[in-house]
Design a protein around this motif. Structure first.
Motif, PDB file in Angstrom:
ATOM      1  N   ASN A  70      40.777  56.586  34.436  1.00 47.34           N
ATOM      2  CA  ASN A  70      40.465  55.146  34.417  1.00 47.34           C
ATOM      3  C   ASN A  70      41.523  54.307  35.127  1.00 47.34           C
ATOM      4  OD1 ASN A  70      38.032  55.208  32.810  1.00 47.34           O
ATOM      5  ND2 ASN A  70      39.346  55.824  31.121  1.00 47.34           N
ATOM      6  N   VAL A  72      43.484  51.478  37.053  1.00 44.93           N
ATOM      7  CA  VAL A  72      43.276  50.048  37.274  1.00 44.93           C
ATOM      8  C   VAL A  72      44.402  49.527  38.155  1.00 44.93           C
ATOM      9  CG1 VAL A  72      42.000  49.548  35.149  1.00 44.93           C
ATOM     10  CG2 VAL A  72      44.478  49.434  35.123  1.00 44.93           C
ATOM     11  N   ALA A  73      44.200  48.310  38.652  1.00 48.36           N
ATOM     12  CA  ALA A  73      45.196  47.615  39.469  1.00 48.36           C
ATOM     13  C   ALA A  73      45.718  48.504  40.600  1.00 48.36           C
ATOM     14  CB  ALA A  73      46.333  47.092  38.579  1.00 48.36           C
ATOM     15  N   VAL A  74      47.040  48.658  40.709  1.00 50.08           N
ATOM     16  CA  VAL A  74      47.597  49.393  41.857  1.00 50.08           C
ATOM     17  C   VAL A  74      47.100  50.840  41.871  1.00 50.08           C
ATOM     18  CG1 VAL A  74      49.739  50.036  40.657  1.00 50.08           C
ATOM     19  CG2 VAL A  74      49.730  49.862  43.145  1.00 50.08           C
ATOM     20  N   ASP A  75      46.894  51.421  40.701  1.00 45.97           N
ATOM     21  CA  ASP A  75      46.403  52.812  40.644  1.00 45.97           C
ATOM     22  C   ASP A  75      44.975  52.907  41.158  1.00 45.97           C
ATOM     23  OD1 ASP A  75      48.820  53.502  39.465  1.00 45.97           O
ATOM     24  OD2 ASP A  75      48.052  53.095  37.457  1.00 45.97           O
ATOM     25  N   LEU A  76      44.168  51.917  40.795  1.00 43.93           N
ATOM     26  CA  LEU A  76      42.780  51.888  41.271  1.00 43.93           C
ATOM     27  C   LEU A  76      42.763  51.738  42.790  1.00 43.93           C
ATOM     28  CD1 LEU A  76      39.691  51.585  40.777  1.00 43.93           C
ATOM     29  CD2 LEU A  76      40.080  49.154  40.524  1.00 43.93           C
ATOM     30  N   ARG A  77      43.584  50.828  43.282  1.00 44.16           N
ATOM     31  CA  ARG A  77      43.625  50.619  44.736  1.00 44.16           C
ATOM     32  C   ARG A  77      44.121  51.874  45.442  1.00 44.16           C
ATOM     33  NH1 ARG A  77      46.327  45.845  43.200  1.00 44.16           N
ATOM     34  NH2 ARG A  77      48.204  46.540  44.265  1.00 44.16           N
TER      35      ARG A  77
ATOM     36  N   GLN B 207      39.757  49.219  28.685  1.00 47.37           N
ATOM     37  CA  GLN B 207      38.440  49.349  29.323  1.00 47.37           C
ATOM     38  C   GLN B 207      37.448  48.376  28.688  1.00 47.37           C
ATOM     39  OE1 GLN B 207      40.385  52.285  29.105  1.00 47.37           O
ATOM     40  NE2 GLN B 207      40.672  51.736  31.252  1.00 47.37           N
ATOM     41  N   PHE B 234      42.517  43.105  36.502  1.00 50.69           N
ATOM     42  CA  PHE B 234      42.380  44.558  36.532  1.00 50.69           C
ATOM     43  C   PHE B 234      42.349  45.165  37.933  1.00 50.69           C
ATOM     44  CE2 PHE B 234      41.421  43.810  32.140  1.00 50.69           C
ATOM     45  CZ  PHE B 234      41.943  44.926  31.513  1.00 50.69           C
ATOM     46  N   THR B 235      42.326  44.321  38.950  1.00 50.95           N
ATOM     47  CA  THR B 235      42.400  44.884  40.310  1.00 50.95           C
ATOM     48  C   THR B 235      43.730  44.548  40.976  1.00 50.95           C
ATOM     49  OG1 THR B 235      41.215  42.988  41.215  1.00 50.95           O
ATOM     50  CG2 THR B 235      39.908  44.959  40.710  1.00 50.95           C
ATOM     51  N   HIS B 236      44.152  43.304  40.872  1.00 52.89           N
ATOM     52  CA  HIS B 236      45.464  42.980  41.455  1.00 52.89           C
ATOM     53  C   HIS B 236      46.172  41.901  40.633  1.00 52.89           C
ATOM     54  CE1 HIS B 236      43.367  39.632  43.526  1.00 52.89           C
ATOM     55  NE2 HIS B 236      42.439  40.524  43.725  1.00 52.89           N
ATOM     56  N   PRO B 237      46.729  42.300  39.486  1.00 51.15           N
ATOM     57  CA  PRO B 237      47.476  41.335  38.680  1.00 51.15           C
ATOM     58  C   PRO B 237      48.678  40.804  39.455  1.00 51.15           C
ATOM     59  CG  PRO B 237      47.882  43.589  37.940  1.00 51.15           C
ATOM     60  CD  PRO B 237      46.787  43.662  38.960  1.00 51.15           C
ATOM     61  N   GLN B 243      50.798  44.446  35.276  1.00 53.39           N
ATOM     62  CA  GLN B 243      50.420  45.707  35.937  1.00 53.39           C
ATOM     63  C   GLN B 243      50.930  46.921  35.141  1.00 53.39           C
ATOM     64  OE1 GLN B 243      49.819  46.277  40.086  1.00 53.39           O
ATOM     65  NE2 GLN B 243      51.583  47.597  40.197  1.00 53.39           N
ATOM     66  N   ILE B 246      48.705  47.282  31.865  1.00 53.03           N
ATOM     67  CA  ILE B 246      47.323  47.761  31.994  1.00 53.03           C
ATOM     68  C   ILE B 246      47.250  49.155  32.615  1.00 53.03           C
ATOM     69  CG2 ILE B 246      46.279  45.456  32.054  1.00 53.03           C
ATOM     70  CD1 ILE B 246      45.932  45.815  35.075  1.00 53.03           C
TER      71      ILE B 246
END
Lengths: 224, 251
Positions: A70, A72-77, B207, B234-237, B243, B246
């Motif tokens: 799962n 998110v953020a930098v890991d997701l990117r 989640q 959740f994509t770019h804090p 960061q 999460i």
């Protein structure tokens, strides 16, 4: 180091291994082209299977990362970037294989004059250097280095743009070398696409590190 | 109609302990806002400001303003019963009353002076439907609420909160004691309820926050570190602390 980081490091290492293999593939096609080394060209064709296997493994590992970690953020990117870089590298591997195929099918060694006037070696040098530098940028998260790719790709584009008129002149002078000239034109077109792939990878690195989307933007304005 | 909720420079002290430090935030009507952060960060304390649940704790001191639709809920003369009618709350552990399913829902209405039998019956049915529980309990309304599963009990508590027609719902880890199927039902319910209510939810499940909320606020050591759209958080804090939290790197 947390478990997630360990898994993402493995993914990073796998991608870098594939990257190095793809660079080697491209270097070997240059050597095979210059020395008319059909054995080396055959080796590139055989190694393409390894590139494909690596692509599948990385794809699978990305899928697992999404499902199990799962991110998110930098890991997701990071995982999203790896998925796309993986695709860019696989296509670069295909390009190397494509060049190796016509070398292995060519009847005669490529003429030195033809290689010189088309600047195909210069193109090789730029595209391989770009792939190497973008690998360093990826490893060290150096977006400044990644941004240099956009400018450097223009050098490759310029050689590509000039190739047509150079080869028209050459073919009119040496019509018996038409096939060779067309093969070199094909190599130039393919190497131009290596530059594009490297540029795409640069965009992914910037997306992953800085959360900025550079696709379909004027990169010149964003450099530096 | 749902209302805008805002806090301005809110500080809360438990005796000498400074639990909330200058929190300013605005939450829009018909949205879900998730409060996340490590245990003890102040997120549940912040949630309990809106129905003045913190008033029940000794030695609490609160400064700043907490406005619901422009009115400071801590002003003198505010009717706390009326406030809690407007701001419903669902807790971590389902806490039905030791009464029948029907009476659990009807209780709040009766306390608020409603005596009309048909009105109560209609409202019980409507609340249970809103809480996606009606189909499962319509034939056993006279049975004890304790006969329901944990997930059903939690939806019953949500129905109980809805029966008195609040405009805001506070949820303090509403699914943390539930299995994945019940959790999924609660999350679906939250998604449906936001059409008519403004929801504030405390959750430890990242989640879940990502799935159910429109906005997310990250608290740490009593500070509001970052507040933004859930998509951005959740994509770019923006803040490295967000960061790290999460992504599970908080240490």
């Amino acid at each position: 180091m947390i478990h997630l980081e360990e898994e993402l490091n493995v993914l990073k290492q796998e991608t870098m291994n594939m990257w190095q293999l793809v660079i080697q593939q491209l270097q070997k096609t240059e050597e095979a082209l210059i020395n008319f080394d059909k054995d080396l060209a055959s080796e590139v064709i055989a190694n393409e299977r390894r590139v494909n296997a690596m692509e599948l493994k990385i794809d699978n590992d990305c899928e697992n990362a999404f499902a199990l970690l799962n991110p998110v953020a930098v890991d997701l990117r990071f995982v999203l970037a790896i998925l796309k870089i993986n695709n860019n590298l696989e296509r670069t591997g295909d390009i190397a294989e494509g060049i190796a195929k016509f070398i292995s099918q060519a009847k005669n060694p490529f003429e030195t004059q033809l290689l010189e006037i088309t600047r195909v070696r210069e193109m090789y040098m730029h595209s391989i250097e770009m792939l190497k530098d973008i690998l360093i940028a990826f490893d060290t998260e150096n977006t400044k280095l990644a941004r240099t790719l956009f400018r450097r790709d223009e050098m490759i584009d310029e050689i590509n743009r000039n190739a047509n008129s150079i080869l028209v002149d050459y073919i009119s002078k040496y019509p018996e070398s038409t096939e060779q000239a067309l093969n070199i034109l094909s190599a130039i077109r393919k190497l131009e696409r290596v530059g594009d792939q490297a540029k795409n990878i640069a965009e992914e690195i910037i997306f992953y590190v800085e959360a900025k989307v550079l696709k379909h933007t004027k990169k010149g304005l964003l450099e530096g | 109609m749902s209302l805008i909720i805002e806090t301005k420079d809110v500080n809360l002290y438990y005796g000498d302990f400074h639990a909330l430090k200058g929190i300013s935030m605005e939450m829009q009507p018909n949205t879900v806002t998730a409060f996340i952060g490590p245990s003890g960060c102040g997120k549940s304390t912040y949630l309990r400001l809106f129905n003045r649940m913190n008033d029940l704790i000794d030695a609490v001191k609160i400064t700043g303003t907490i406005n619901i639709d422009g009115k400071n809920v801590y002003e003198k003369g505010v009717d706390i019963v009326e406030l809690r009618r407007k701001v419903g709350m669902v807790f971590q552990k389902p806490n039905p009353f030791p009464k029948t399913i029907f009476e659990n829902i009807a209780y709040g209405l009766r306390v608020n002076g409603v005596g009309d039998k048909h009105f109560i019956e209609d409202r019980v049915e409507r609340s249970l439907k809103q809480a996606a529980l009606w189909e499962e309990v319509k034939d056993k309304l006279k049975k004890s609420a304790f006969e329901l599963s944990g997930g059903q009990q939690q939806r019953l508590c949500i129905a109980r909160a809805l029966a008195i027609e609040p405009t805001i719902l506070l949820m303090d880890e509403p699914a943390s004691a539930l299995d994945p199927i019940s959790t999924s039902k609660i999350e679906e319910l939250i998604h449906e309820l936001k059409k008519n209510y403004t929801i504030l939810i405390v959750t430890h499940n990242m989640q879940q926050a990502a799935r159910v909320s429109d906005a997310t606020a990250f608290f740490y050591l009593g500070n509001l570190v970052e507040f933004g759209t859930t998509k951005d958080i959740f994509t770019h804090p923006n803040d490295i602390k967000t960061q790290n939290y999460i992504t599970g790197r908080f240490g």
